[in-house]
Design a protein around this motif. Structure first.
Motif, PDB file in Angstrom:
ATOM      1  N   TYR A   1     147.145  32.726  21.805  1.00  0.00           N
ATOM      2  CA  TYR A   1     146.329  32.229  20.692  1.00  0.00           C
ATOM      3  C   TYR A   1     146.050  33.335  19.666  1.00  0.00           C
ATOM      4  CZ  TYR A   1     145.702  27.410  22.083  1.00  0.00           C
ATOM      5  OH  TYR A   1     145.937  26.075  22.337  1.00  0.00           O
ATOM      6  N   GLU A   2     145.974  34.566  20.136  1.00  0.00           N
ATOM      7  CA  GLU A   2     145.776  35.667  19.183  1.00  0.00           C
ATOM      8  C   GLU A   2     147.018  35.795  18.285  1.00  0.00           C
ATOM      9  OE1 GLU A   2     142.955  38.131  22.226  1.00  0.00           O
ATOM     10  OE2 GLU A   2     144.436  39.290  21.129  1.00  0.00           O
ATOM     11  N   ALA A   3     148.166  35.542  18.882  1.00  0.00           N
ATOM     12  CA  ALA A   3     149.406  35.587  18.082  1.00  0.00           C
ATOM     13  C   ALA A   3     149.450  34.396  17.116  1.00  0.00           C
ATOM     14  CB  ALA A   3     150.616  35.578  19.009  1.00  0.00           C
ATOM     15  N   PHE A   4     149.023  33.220  17.604  1.00  0.00           N
ATOM     16  CA  PHE A   4     148.972  32.034  16.719  1.00  0.00           C
ATOM     17  C   PHE A   4     148.079  32.338  15.505  1.00  0.00           C
ATOM     18  CE2 PHE A   4     149.455  28.985  20.599  1.00  0.00           C
ATOM     19  CZ  PHE A   4     150.835  29.063  20.516  1.00  0.00           C
ATOM     20  N   ALA A   5     146.952  33.005  15.786  1.00  0.00           N
ATOM     21  CA  ALA A   5     145.970  33.276  14.723  1.00  0.00           C
ATOM     22  C   ALA A   5     146.626  34.000  13.558  1.00  0.00           C
ATOM     23  CB  ALA A   5     144.813  34.097  15.286  1.00  0.00           C
ATOM     24  N   GLU A   6     147.468  34.978  13.891  1.00  0.00           N
ATOM     25  CA  GLU A   6     148.103  35.768  12.819  1.00  0.00           C
ATOM     26  C   GLU A   6     149.057  34.907  12.001  1.00  0.00           C
ATOM     27  OE1 GLU A   6     146.624  38.418  11.996  1.00  0.00           O
ATOM     28  OE2 GLU A   6     145.463  37.999  13.800  1.00  0.00           O
ATOM     29  N   ARG A   7     149.672  33.934  12.679  1.00  0.00           N
ATOM     30  CA  ARG A   7     150.635  33.090  11.945  1.00  0.00           C
ATOM     31  C   ARG A   7     149.937  32.085  11.030  1.00  0.00           C
ATOM     32  NH1 ARG A   7     154.774  30.877  16.197  1.00  0.00           N
ATOM     33  NH2 ARG A   7     155.750  30.053  14.324  1.00  0.00           N
ATOM     34  N   ILE A   8     148.770  31.635  11.433  1.00  0.00           N
ATOM     35  CA  ILE A   8     148.119  30.635  10.562  1.00  0.00           C
ATOM     36  C   ILE A   8     147.155  31.270   9.548  1.00  0.00           C
ATOM     37  CG2 ILE A   8     148.376  28.717  12.198  1.00  0.00           C
ATOM     38  CD1 ILE A   8     145.450  28.940  12.870  1.00  0.00           C
ATOM     39  N   ARG A   9     146.786  32.532   9.795  1.00  0.00           N
ATOM     40  CA  ARG A   9     145.788  33.204   8.940  1.00  0.00           C
ATOM     41  C   ARG A   9     146.026  32.991   7.438  1.00  0.00           C
ATOM     42  NH1 ARG A   9     142.125  37.217  10.146  1.00  0.00           N
ATOM     43  NH2 ARG A   9     143.040  37.696  12.150  1.00  0.00           N
ATOM     44  N   PRO A  10     147.255  33.165   6.938  1.00  0.00           N
ATOM     45  CA  PRO A  10     147.438  33.036   5.485  1.00  0.00           C
ATOM     46  C   PRO A  10     147.112  31.646   4.933  1.00  0.00           C
ATOM     47  CG  PRO A  10     149.397  33.976   6.547  1.00  0.00           C
ATOM     48  CD  PRO A  10     148.502  33.512   7.633  1.00  0.00           C
ATOM     49  N   MET A  11     147.073  30.642   5.808  1.00  0.00           N
ATOM     50  CA  MET A  11     146.817  29.269   5.322  1.00  0.00           C
ATOM     51  C   MET A  11     145.352  28.859   5.443  1.00  0.00           C
ATOM     52  SD  MET A  11     150.118  27.357   6.962  1.00  0.00           S
ATOM     53  CE  MET A  11     150.498  28.428   8.309  1.00  0.00           C
ATOM     54  N   VAL A  12     144.540  29.721   6.041  1.00  0.00           N
ATOM     55  CA  VAL A  12     143.148  29.342   6.336  1.00  0.00           C
ATOM     56  C   VAL A  12     142.221  29.677   5.171  1.00  0.00           C
ATOM     57  CG1 VAL A  12     141.189  29.739   7.896  1.00  0.00           C
ATOM     58  CG2 VAL A  12     143.537  29.658   8.815  1.00  0.00           C
ATOM     59  N   CYS A  13     141.346  28.753   4.842  1.00  0.00           N
ATOM     60  CA  CYS A  13     140.340  29.033   3.818  1.00  0.00           C
ATOM     61  C   CYS A  13     139.163  28.067   3.975  1.00  0.00           C
ATOM     62  CB  CYS A  13     140.939  28.934   2.415  1.00  0.00           C
ATOM     63  SG  CYS A  13     141.403  27.261   1.961  1.00  0.00           S
ATOM     64  N   ASP A  14     138.199  28.189   3.085  1.00  0.00           N
ATOM     65  CA  ASP A  14     137.078  27.246   3.051  1.00  0.00           C
ATOM     66  C   ASP A  14     137.581  26.033   2.255  1.00  0.00           C
ATOM     67  OD1 ASP A  14     134.859  25.760   2.398  1.00  0.00           O
ATOM     68  OD2 ASP A  14     133.564  27.505   2.081  1.00  0.00           O
ATOM     69  N   THR A  15     138.085  25.037   2.968  1.00  0.00           N
ATOM     70  CA  THR A  15     138.747  23.920   2.277  1.00  0.00           C
ATOM     71  C   THR A  15     137.749  23.013   1.555  1.00  0.00           C
ATOM     72  OG1 THR A  15     138.798  22.756   4.376  1.00  0.00           O
ATOM     73  CG2 THR A  15     140.835  23.848   3.703  1.00  0.00           C
ATOM     74  N   SER A  16     136.482  23.028   1.995  1.00  0.00           N
ATOM     75  CA  SER A  16     135.481  22.233   1.281  1.00  0.00           C
ATOM     76  C   SER A  16     135.328  22.799  -0.141  1.00  0.00           C
ATOM     77  CB  SER A  16     134.148  22.270   2.041  1.00  0.00           C
ATOM     78  OG  SER A  16     133.114  21.856   1.199  1.00  0.00           O
ATOM     79  N   MET A  17     135.281  24.114  -0.204  1.00  0.00           N
ATOM     80  CA  MET A  17     135.170  24.772  -1.506  1.00  0.00           C
ATOM     81  C   MET A  17     136.417  24.473  -2.341  1.00  0.00           C
ATOM     82  SD  MET A  17     132.756  26.332  -2.771  1.00  0.00           S
ATOM     83  CE  MET A  17     131.774  27.113  -1.522  1.00  0.00           C
ATOM     84  N   LEU A  18     137.562  24.575  -1.701  1.00  0.00           N
ATOM     85  CA  LEU A  18     138.828  24.318  -2.413  1.00  0.00           C
ATOM     86  C   LEU A  18     138.817  22.909  -3.012  1.00  0.00           C
ATOM     87  CD1 LEU A  18     142.380  25.199  -1.272  1.00  0.00           C
ATOM     88  CD2 LEU A  18     141.904  22.835  -1.774  1.00  0.00           C
ATOM     89  N   LEU A  19     138.421  21.923  -2.193  1.00  0.00           N
ATOM     90  CA  LEU A  19     138.438  20.525  -2.657  1.00  0.00           C
ATOM     91  C   LEU A  19     137.408  20.311  -3.755  1.00  0.00           C
ATOM     92  CD1 LEU A  19     138.824  18.761   0.825  1.00  0.00           C
ATOM     93  CD2 LEU A  19     140.505  18.750  -1.025  1.00  0.00           C
ATOM     94  N   ASN A  20     136.199  20.834  -3.535  1.00  0.00           N
ATOM     95  CA  ASN A  20     135.140  20.613  -4.535  1.00  0.00           C
ATOM     96  C   ASN A  20     135.456  21.300  -5.862  1.00  0.00           C
ATOM     97  OD1 ASN A  20     132.934  18.873  -3.427  1.00  0.00           O
ATOM     98  ND2 ASN A  20     133.147  20.321  -1.737  1.00  0.00           N
ATOM     99  N   ASN A  21     136.042  22.479  -5.788  1.00  0.00           N
ATOM    100  CA  ASN A  21     136.431  23.156  -7.037  1.00  0.00           C
ATOM    101  C   ASN A  21     137.524  22.369  -7.753  1.00  0.00           C
ATOM    102  OD1 ASN A  21     134.610  25.179  -6.592  1.00  0.00           O
ATOM    103  ND2 ASN A  21     136.102  26.647  -5.799  1.00  0.00           N
ATOM    104  N   ALA A  22     138.468  21.860  -6.965  1.00  0.00           N
ATOM    105  CA  ALA A  22     139.569  21.096  -7.569  1.00  0.00           C
ATOM    106  C   ALA A  22     139.016  19.842  -8.247  1.00  0.00           C
ATOM    107  CB  ALA A  22     140.586  20.722  -6.500  1.00  0.00           C
ATOM    108  N   ILE A  23     138.096  19.165  -7.571  1.00  0.00           N
ATOM    109  CA  ILE A  23     137.515  17.939  -8.140  1.00  0.00           C
ATOM    110  C   ILE A  23     136.745  18.290  -9.423  1.00  0.00           C
ATOM    111  CG2 ILE A  23     135.768  16.136  -7.735  1.00  0.00           C
ATOM    112  CD1 ILE A  23     136.723  16.182  -4.739  1.00  0.00           C
ATOM    113  N   ARG A  24     136.001  19.380  -9.357  1.00  0.00           N
ATOM    114  CA  ARG A  24     135.265  19.815 -10.552  1.00  0.00           C
ATOM    115  C   ARG A  24     136.226  20.061 -11.720  1.00  0.00           C
ATOM    116  NH1 ARG A  24     133.674  25.550  -9.802  1.00  0.00           N
ATOM    117  NH2 ARG A  24     135.856  25.639 -10.432  1.00  0.00           N
ATOM    118  N   ASP A  25     137.411  20.560 -11.412  1.00  0.00           N
ATOM    119  CA  ASP A  25     138.389  20.857 -12.465  1.00  0.00           C
ATOM    120  C   ASP A  25     139.225  19.639 -12.868  1.00  0.00           C
ATOM    121  OD1 ASP A  25     137.429  23.420 -12.331  1.00  0.00           O
ATOM    122  OD2 ASP A  25     139.092  24.194 -11.124  1.00  0.00           O
TER     123      ASP A  25
END
Ligand code: GDP
Ligand code: IMO
Ligand code: MG
Length: 434
Positions: free
Chosen positions: A190-214
């Motif tokens: 799982y530690e190895a998995f973490a490194e592979r998914i890390r670049p795709m992880v973010c605060d998606t609520s913020m991402l969605l709300n900012n996108a909607i605002r825009d």
């Protein structure tokens, strides 16, 4: 045109994948809000078949962003293998996929716990997909879950993982089960998995709300169906998440005030996989004919789906829970060979008329469906993309469903492919989807 939720109005497998893929073109972002790799959303693009489990079906549209919301439970091994198989089929995933830092992580121990629970003598078996979904949500609600953000913090993860897994081993031992899991090896994996998914992880609520605002638009993709919703479904024969429209808000962190419409997806008949009551189940030759014509075998487990007739009281119930603006009726073509099509228009229990959906499965199991027979069209509707071209009796069937459910049928699917779809001109569906 705004932000729209598209979700299942029955027991899952309504054809959401096809519908989301088709209309994702009109939105900027597609966001999944609950469930895990128990979902199987099948999409055909020409000869190519894709079965999406964790990744929103919108990923198949080049340039669209796909979000895995906080409401999901993620098995990183399943996610990475899905990413790999999509990328090897030429789909650009890594650049367009965003994974919530607040989604929960599913571990092999969850599958072990589920196996223990489903296999226990005397326990009613739910007939789950055996993916560990329920136990992972159990940990979330019990506040001992490990989230994606926790997985990415190696030191914190190690300590939390050891403590959570220790508890599971104690439970397994108490139940006399010999855990064959190599917990240390899994932690390293799982530690190895973490490194592979890390670049795709973010605060998606913020991402969605900012996108909607825009001014960007979001389609919220439901998995499972309303009758499998943990609160509103046929409990306990349900999945462990909020599949209904409300789940879109809690499962993505986007407020109800930012969502403009809800669309239900329903088959022209109905199916169910796994255990639990199913009032209109057809045990006869007709049920088998639906199964064969509709290729009704689970996309995840390959199990034969139980098949039956369209259930108006059930649709009225799910339309109320979700506030459907419109529904999509899929797989109309599967009914092409029937002379007469029974439709359940009411429920009776011990001769008494029933209003609404009983809360207890023991009551639902006693339902005697009241059927009306609607004339079939006995000709092919396969692939028809224009409402006017449907046979008159097929139009009458659709009109019957609309009249009895009180919900507009704004879109009709007549085959698995994108172009085998009718959008009704002037419908609320057309206005919502653009
Ligand atoms: P989902 O879980 O709701 O996305 O649905 P599934 O993908 O599990 O099951 C629906 C199946 O029906 C898939 O194999 C689709 O390709 C297929 N399908 C979808 N719409 C139609 C349709 O209108 N006609 C036919 N014949 N098949 C369809
Ligand atoms: P999609 O998104 C149909 C059913 C299982 C079982 C119950 C609980 O493709 O519509 P779980 O593994 O979730 O704990 O199993 O829910 N189930 C589904 N049935 N379609 C699905 O997903 C399902 N996901 C779970 O068969 O009865
Ligand atoms: Mg499915």
């Amino acid at each position: 045109m705004g932000n729209v939720i598209i979700l299942g109005s029955q027991w899952g497998d309504e054809g959401k994948g096809k519908i989301v893929d088709l209309f994702a073109e009109r939105f900027d972002i597609v966001a999944r809000y609950q469930g895990g790799h128990n979902a199987g959303h099948t999409v055909f693009i020409g000869e190519k078949k894709f079965v999406l489990k964790l990744i929103p079906s919108g990923i198949l549209r080049p340039g669209k962003q796909a979000v895995i919301g906080n409401g999901l439970v993620i098995d990183p091994a399943a996610l990475l293998s899905e990413i790999e198989s999509l990328e090897s089929a030429g789909v650009a995933v890594a650049a367009n996929l965003f994974i919530s830092d607040r989604a929960h992580v599913l571990f092999p121990a969850h599958r072990m716990m589920e196996k223990m629970s489903e296999g226990r003598e005397g326990k009613i078996s739910i007939g789950t997909t055996s993916r560990g979904i329920g136990p992972c949500y159990e940990d979330k609600i019990a506040r001992r879950g490990i989230r994606i953000a926790d997985l990415l913090d190696t030191e914190f993860f190690r300590a939390q993982y050891d403590s959570v897994m220790e508890e599971k081993v104690v439970i397994a031992r108490a139940l006399g089960i010999d855990s064959e899991l190599d917990l240390k090896a899994i932690r390293a994996e799982y530690e190895a998995f973490a490194e592979r998914i890390r670049p795709m992880v973010c605060d998606t609520s913020m991402l969605l709300n900012n996108a909607i605002r825009d001014g960007k638009t979001v389609m919220f993709e439901g998995a499972q169906g309303t009758m499998l919703d943990i609160d509103h479904g046929t409990y306990p024969f349900v999945t462990s998440s909020s599949a209904s429209a409300g789940g879109a808000c809690t499962g993505t962190g986007v407020a109800p005030t930012r969502i403009h419409g809800v669309i239900g997806v329903s088959k022209a008949y109905i199916t169910r996989v796994g255990g639990g009551p199913f009032p209109t189940e057809a045990f006869d030759h007709a049920g088998e004919l639906i199964r064969q014509r509709g290729k009704e075998f689970g996309a995840v487990t390959g199990r034969p789906r139980r098949c039956g007739w369209f259930d108006v009281p059930l649709l009225r119930y799910t339309a109320t829970i979700n506030g459907f603006d419109s529904i999509v009726v899929t797989k109309l073509d599967v009914l092409d060979e029937f002379d007469q099509i029974p439709v359940c228009v009411g429920y009776r229990i011990e001769g008494r008329e029933v209003c609404g959906m009983p809360s207890r499965v023991s009551e639902i199991a006693k339902i005697e469906p009241v059927y009306e027979s609607v004339p079939g069209w006995s000709t092919s509707t396969f692939g028809i993309a224009n409402y006017e071209e449907l046979p008159a009796k097929a139009k009458q069937y659709i009109a019957f469903l609309e009249a009895r459910t009180g919900v507009e049928v704004g879109c009709i699917s007549t085959g698995p492919e994108r172009n085998q779809t009718i959008v009704r001109p002037g419908s609320r569906f057309e206005k919502l989807i653009g």
